[in-house]
Design a protein around this motif. Structure first.
Motif, PDB file in Angstrom:
ATOM      1  N   GLY A 133       0.807  -1.213   0.000  1.00 35.99           N
ATOM      2  CA  GLY A 133       0.000   0.000   0.000  1.00 35.99           C
ATOM      3  C   GLY A 133       0.839   1.261   0.000  1.00 35.99           C
ATOM      4  O   GLY A 133       0.500   2.254  -0.661  1.00 35.99           O
ATOM      5  N   ILE A 134       1.937   1.250   0.736  1.00 38.54           N
ATOM      6  CA  ILE A 134       2.814   2.424   0.783  1.00 38.54           C
ATOM      7  C   ILE A 134       3.459   2.663  -0.581  1.00 38.54           C
ATOM      8  O   ILE A 134       3.636   3.812  -0.998  1.00 38.54           O
ATOM      9  N   LEU A 135       3.792   1.589  -1.301  1.00 38.83           N
ATOM     10  CA  LEU A 135       4.343   1.759  -2.646  1.00 38.83           C
ATOM     11  C   LEU A 135       3.326   2.399  -3.580  1.00 38.83           C
ATOM     12  O   LEU A 135       3.690   3.202  -4.451  1.00 38.83           O
ATOM     13  N   VAL A 136       2.042   2.063  -3.405  1.00 41.98           N
ATOM     14  CA  VAL A 136       0.992   2.722  -4.189  1.00 41.98           C
ATOM     15  C   VAL A 136       0.930   4.206  -3.836  1.00 41.98           C
ATOM     16  O   VAL A 136       0.816   5.069  -4.716  1.00 41.98           O
ATOM     17  N   ALA A 137       0.996   4.519  -2.540  1.00 42.82           N
ATOM     18  CA  ALA A 137       0.974   5.927  -2.107  1.00 42.82           C
ATOM     19  C   ALA A 137       2.165   6.691  -2.671  1.00 42.82           C
ATOM     20  O   ALA A 137       2.042   7.857  -3.075  1.00 42.82           O
ATOM     21  N   MET A 138       3.322   6.048  -2.716  1.00 43.72           N
ATOM     22  CA  MET A 138       4.508   6.704  -3.278  1.00 43.72           C
ATOM     23  C   MET A 138       4.347   6.925  -4.779  1.00 43.72           C
ATOM     24  O   MET A 138       4.823   7.932  -5.326  1.00 43.72           O
ATOM     25  N   ALA A 139       3.674   5.988  -5.473  1.00 35.13           N
ATOM     26  CA  ALA A 139       3.401   6.188  -6.895  1.00 35.13           C
ATOM     27  C   ALA A 139       2.458   7.368  -7.091  1.00 35.13           C
ATOM     28  O   ALA A 139       2.623   8.153  -8.040  1.00 35.13           O
ATOM     29  N   LEU A 140       1.477   7.510  -6.210  1.00 35.58           N
ATOM     30  CA  LEU A 140       0.580   8.667  -6.267  1.00 35.58           C
ATOM     31  C   LEU A 140       1.353   9.970  -6.080  1.00 35.58           C
ATOM     32  O   LEU A 140       1.119  10.954  -6.793  1.00 35.58           O
ATOM     33  N   ASP A 141       2.277   9.977  -5.124  1.00 33.63           N
ATOM     34  CA  ASP A 141       3.098  11.168  -4.888  1.00 33.63           C
ATOM     35  C   ASP A 141       3.908  11.525  -6.123  1.00 33.63           C
ATOM     36  O   ASP A 141       3.967  12.700  -6.517  1.00 33.63           O
ATOM     37  N   ARG A 142       4.520  10.539  -6.779  1.00 33.97           N
ATOM     38  CA  ARG A 142       5.301  10.815  -7.989  1.00 33.97           C
ATOM     39  C   ARG A 142       4.389  11.300  -9.126  1.00 33.97           C
ATOM     40  O   ARG A 142       4.785  12.160  -9.913  1.00 33.97           O
ATOM     41  N   TYR A 143       3.196  10.729  -9.208  1.00 35.90           N
ATOM     42  CA  TYR A 143       2.249  11.153 -10.253  1.00 35.90           C
ATOM     43  C   TYR A 143       1.885  12.628 -10.094  1.00 35.90           C
ATOM     44  O   TYR A 143       1.930  13.400 -11.057  1.00 35.90           O
ATOM     45  N   VAL A 144       1.535  13.032  -8.871  1.00 36.04           N
ATOM     46  CA  VAL A 144       1.163  14.428  -8.631  1.00 36.04           C
ATOM     47  C   VAL A 144       2.361  15.348  -8.841  1.00 36.04           C
ATOM     48  O   VAL A 144       2.238  16.421  -9.433  1.00 36.04           O
ATOM     49  N   ALA A 145       3.538  14.921  -8.371  1.00 37.57           N
ATOM     50  CA  ALA A 145       4.729  15.764  -8.483  1.00 37.57           C
ATOM     51  C   ALA A 145       5.121  16.022  -9.928  1.00 37.57           C
ATOM     52  O   ALA A 145       5.636  17.101 -10.254  1.00 37.57           O
ATOM     53  N   ILE A 146       4.884  15.056 -10.822  1.00 37.40           N
ATOM     54  CA  ILE A 146       5.303  15.196 -12.217  1.00 37.40           C
ATOM     55  C   ILE A 146       4.175  15.707 -13.120  1.00 37.40           C
ATOM     56  O   ILE A 146       4.393  16.546 -13.985  1.00 37.40           O
ATOM     57  N   CYS A 147       2.965  15.200 -12.884  1.00 33.20           N
ATOM     58  CA  CYS A 147       1.847  15.566 -13.765  1.00 33.20           C
ATOM     59  C   CYS A 147       1.142  16.852 -13.336  1.00 33.20           C
ATOM     60  O   CYS A 147       0.492  17.499 -14.158  1.00 33.20           O
ATOM     61  N   ASP A 148       1.225  17.201 -12.073  1.00 31.62           N
ATOM     62  CA  ASP A 148       0.583  18.430 -11.589  1.00 31.62           C
ATOM     63  C   ASP A 148       1.478  19.087 -10.541  1.00 31.62           C
ATOM     64  O   ASP A 148       1.084  19.255  -9.379  1.00 31.62           O
ATOM     65  N   PRO A 149       2.700  19.475 -10.923  1.00 34.05           N
ATOM     66  CA  PRO A 149       3.689  19.932  -9.931  1.00 34.05           C
ATOM     67  C   PRO A 149       3.281  21.196  -9.179  1.00 34.05           C
ATOM     68  O   PRO A 149       3.648  21.363  -8.016  1.00 34.05           O
ATOM     69  N   LEU A 150       2.526  22.095  -9.835  1.00 32.38           N
ATOM     70  CA  LEU A 150       2.157  23.349  -9.183  1.00 32.38           C
ATOM     71  C   LEU A 150       1.181  23.137  -8.030  1.00 32.38           C
ATOM     72  O   LEU A 150       1.109  23.969  -7.116  1.00 32.38           O
ATOM     73  N   ARG A 151       0.463  22.039  -8.056  1.00 35.66           N
ATOM     74  CA  ARG A 151      -0.526  21.771  -7.009  1.00 35.66           C
ATOM     75  C   ARG A 151      -0.070  20.676  -6.047  1.00 35.66           C
ATOM     76  O   ARG A 151      -0.841  20.256  -5.184  1.00 35.66           O
ATOM     77  N   HIS A 152       1.171  20.219  -6.206  1.00 33.42           N
ATOM     78  CA  HIS A 152       1.653  19.107  -5.378  1.00 33.42           C
ATOM     79  C   HIS A 152       1.575  19.433  -3.895  1.00 33.42           C
ATOM     80  O   HIS A 152       1.101  18.631  -3.087  1.00 33.42           O
ATOM     81  N   SER A 153       2.034  20.616  -3.516  1.00 38.32           N
ATOM     82  CA  SER A 153       2.058  20.982  -2.095  1.00 38.32           C
ATOM     83  C   SER A 153       0.670  21.230  -1.531  1.00 38.32           C
ATOM     84  O   SER A 153       0.465  21.115  -0.320  1.00 38.32           O
ATOM     85  N   THR A 154      -0.291  21.579  -2.396  1.00 39.32           N
ATOM     86  CA  THR A 154      -1.663  21.813  -1.913  1.00 39.32           C
ATOM     87  C   THR A 154      -2.487  20.536  -1.911  1.00 39.32           C
ATOM     88  O   THR A 154      -3.440  20.410  -1.132  1.00 39.32           O
ATOM     89  N   ILE A 155      -2.145  19.584  -2.795  1.00 37.25           N
ATOM     90  CA  ILE A 155      -2.880  18.312  -2.831  1.00 37.25           C
ATOM     91  C   ILE A 155      -2.385  17.370  -1.735  1.00 37.25           C
ATOM     92  O   ILE A 155      -3.169  16.842  -0.943  1.00 37.25           O
ATOM     93  N   LEU A 156      -1.072  17.163  -1.686  1.00 32.46           N
ATOM     94  CA  LEU A 156      -0.487  16.235  -0.706  1.00 32.46           C
ATOM     95  C   LEU A 156       0.041  17.029   0.490  1.00 32.46           C
ATOM     96  O   LEU A 156       1.251  17.147   0.713  1.00 32.46           O
ATOM     97  N   THR A 157      -0.880  17.578   1.255  1.00 33.86           N
ATOM     98  CA  THR A 157      -0.511  18.270   2.489  1.00 33.86           C
ATOM     99  C   THR A 157      -0.184  17.232   3.567  1.00 33.86           C
ATOM    100  O   THR A 157      -0.473  16.034   3.409  1.00 33.86           O
ATOM    101  N   ILE A 239       1.983   5.074 -16.275  1.00 33.23           N
ATOM    102  CA  ILE A 239       1.596   5.367 -17.663  1.00 33.23           C
ATOM    103  C   ILE A 239       1.354   6.866 -17.827  1.00 33.23           C
ATOM    104  O   ILE A 239       1.820   7.493 -18.786  1.00 33.23           O
ATOM    105  N   GLN A 240       0.651   7.455 -16.843  1.00 35.58           N
ATOM    106  CA  GLN A 240       0.422   8.900 -16.888  1.00 35.58           C
ATOM    107  C   GLN A 240       1.730   9.672 -16.710  1.00 35.58           C
ATOM    108  O   GLN A 240       1.950  10.701 -17.357  1.00 35.58           O
ATOM    109  N   ILE A 241       2.595   9.169 -15.837  1.00 35.30           N
ATOM    110  CA  ILE A 241       3.896   9.834 -15.628  1.00 35.30           C
ATOM    111  C   ILE A 241       4.725   9.808 -16.915  1.00 35.30           C
ATOM    112  O   ILE A 241       5.312  10.826 -17.316  1.00 35.30           O
ATOM    113  N   LEU A 242       4.779   8.661 -17.581  1.00 41.41           N
ATOM    114  CA  LEU A 242       5.554   8.549 -18.815  1.00 41.41           C
ATOM    115  C   LEU A 242       4.986   9.442 -19.912  1.00 41.41           C
ATOM    116  O   LEU A 242       5.740  10.054 -20.688  1.00 41.41           O
TER     117      LEU A 242
END
Length: 332
Positions: A133-157, A239-242
Motif C-alpha cells: 500500500g505504501i508503494l501505491v501511495a509513493m506512486a501517487l506522490d510521484r504522479y502528482v509531483a510530475i503531472c501536476d507539480p504546481l498543485r503538489h504541495s496543496t494536494i499532498l498536504t 503510464i500517466q507519468i511517462l
C-alpha cells in the motif's frame, strides 16, 4: 504451496515428529514445530549468515533513513514521509521472522507456541500488505509531483499524507485479521509439524483436519486485491507519468524528470519481482526442491527491506548528500 505429504517424508529426521502426541486429536495444539529448511539441516548455521547480514543491513539502513529524515527539515515532505512509513513497515516485517528463524538455525529451538505462531503469521502478512500500500501511495506522490507539480504541495498536504498512511495501515490490519481468526477456528488433529522457518499461512492451515477452503479462498482474494490491484494502480500512475515525461520539450528535461521517480521504480521492482517469481514457482515449479521454495520465501521477506534503504540512499540525491554530510561531520 507446501504439500502435506512432505511432512511424512521428513518424519525420520525428527524422532519426535511422528510420535503419538503429534497425531492425537486436539482442538488447538499448544505448540507447532518449525523445521527450518528441511533437507538442509546440516547447513542451517551457514544459511543463517546471509540472512543475518541481510537483516543487519535492513535494520541499519532503515534506521538511517528515519534518522536522516527526522534530522533534516528540508526532507519533511510527502515523498520522505512515505519513505519513513516504508522503513518502519520493513523493520517490523523483517523482525517478525528473523529472531525465531535464528533460534531454529543456531539452537535447534523448533517449537513455537500456537498463539505466537498465529501472531507471527498476522504480523508478516499485515506488514506485507502495508508495504504494498505504501508503494501505491509513493506512486501517487510521484504522479502528482510530475503531472501536476504546481498543485503538489496543496494536494499532498501533511494531513492528507497522514490520512493516506492511516488508510494503508488499516487496510493491512483489516484484510489480514481473518487469517489468525480462521486458523484458530479450525480443529487440528494431524501432526503439528510445519516444514518452514516461519508460520506461513497455508502451511498452518493445511495442518487442520477440516474443510479449510474458506481460508484458501480468502487468501487468494487478498492476494489478488493486494498484489493485483496495487500493481494495477502503480501501472496506471506510471503510464500517466511517462506520458507527461515524453511530452516535455527536451531530452534533458525528460531525463531529469524521469530520474525523480527512478528510485521508486527500482523499489517496486525489488518488492514485486521476487513475489511474482515465487508465485510462479509455486504454481509451475512442481519439480523444484522444497528447500528452494522455503529459501525463496525467506528471501522474499528479507531482501526488499534490505534493498529499499540502499536504493533510496544511493539514488536519491537529497538523502545521499545528508548521509555524506553526516559522515563528514563525524570525521572532523
Amino acid at each position: 504451496m507446501l504439500e502435506t505429504p512432505f511432512y511424512l517424508r521428513v518424519g525420520h529426521l525428527l524422532p519426535y515428529s511422528m510420535s503419538d502426541s503429534n497425531k492425537t486429536n486436539f482442538t488447538n495444539p499448544s505448540t507447532f514445530i518449525l523445521l527450518g529448511i528441511p533437507g538442509l539441516e546440516m547447513a542451517h548455521v551457514w544459511i543463517s549468515i546471509p540472512f543475518c547480514t541481510m537483516y543487519a543491513i535492513a535494520v541499519l539502513g532503515n534506521f538511517t533513513i528515519l534518522f536522516i529524515v527526522k534530522r533534516e527539515p528540508s526532507l519533511h515532505g510527502p515523498m520522505y514521509y512515505f519513505l519513513c512509513m516504508l522503513a518502519v513497515s520493513d523493520l517490523v516485517l523483517s523482525t517478525s521472522i528473523l529472531p525465531k528463524m535464528l533460534s531454529i538455525f543456531w539452537f535447534n529451538s523448533r517449537e513455537i507456541n500456537f498463539n505466537a505462531c498465529l501472531t507471527q503469521m498476522y504480523f508478516i502478512y499485515c506488514f506485507l500488505v502495508m508495504d504494498s500500500g505504501i508503494l501505491v501511495a509513493m506512486a501517487l506522490d510521484r504522479y502528482v509531483a510530475i503531472c501536476d507539480p504546481l498543485r503538489h504541495s496543496t494536494i499532498l498536504t501533511n494531513p492528507v499524507v497522514a490520512k493516506i498512511g492511516l488508510v494503508m495501515g488499516l487496510r493491512g490490519i483489516m484484510l489480514i485479521l481473518p487469517y489468525p481468526f480462521l486458523a484458530r477456528r479450525w480443529p487440528y488433529c494431524r501432526i503439528n509439524i510445519i516444514p518452514h522457518s516461519y508460520c506461513e499461512h497455508m502451511a498452518v492451515v493445511k495442518l487442520a483436519c477440516a474443510d479449510t477452503r474458506v481460508s484458501s479462498y480468502y487468501g487468494l482474494i487478498v492476494g489478488f486485491m493486494v498484489t493485483g490491484l496495487d500493481l494495477f494502480f502503480i501501472a496506471v500512475s506510471y503510464i500517466q507519468i511517462l506520458r507527461a515525461i515524453f511530452s516535455l520539450p527536451t531530452k534533458d528535461a525528460q531525463l531529469k524528470t524521469f530520474e525523480t521517480c527512478g528510485s521508486h521504480l527500482f523499489v517496486i521492482l525489488a518488492s514485486y519481482i521476487p513475489v511474482l517469481f515465487s508465485s510462479l514457482m509455486h504454481r509451475f515449479g512442481y519439480n523444484v526442491a522444497l528447500h528452494f521454495h522455503i529459501l525463496m520465501a525467506n528471501a522474499n521477506l528479507l531482501v526488499p527491506p534490505m534493498l529499499h534503504p540502499i536504493i533510496y540512499g544511493v539514488r536519491t540525491k537529497q538523502i545521499r548528500d545528508r548521509l555524506l554530510r553526516l559522515f563528514s561531520h563525524k570525521g572532523t
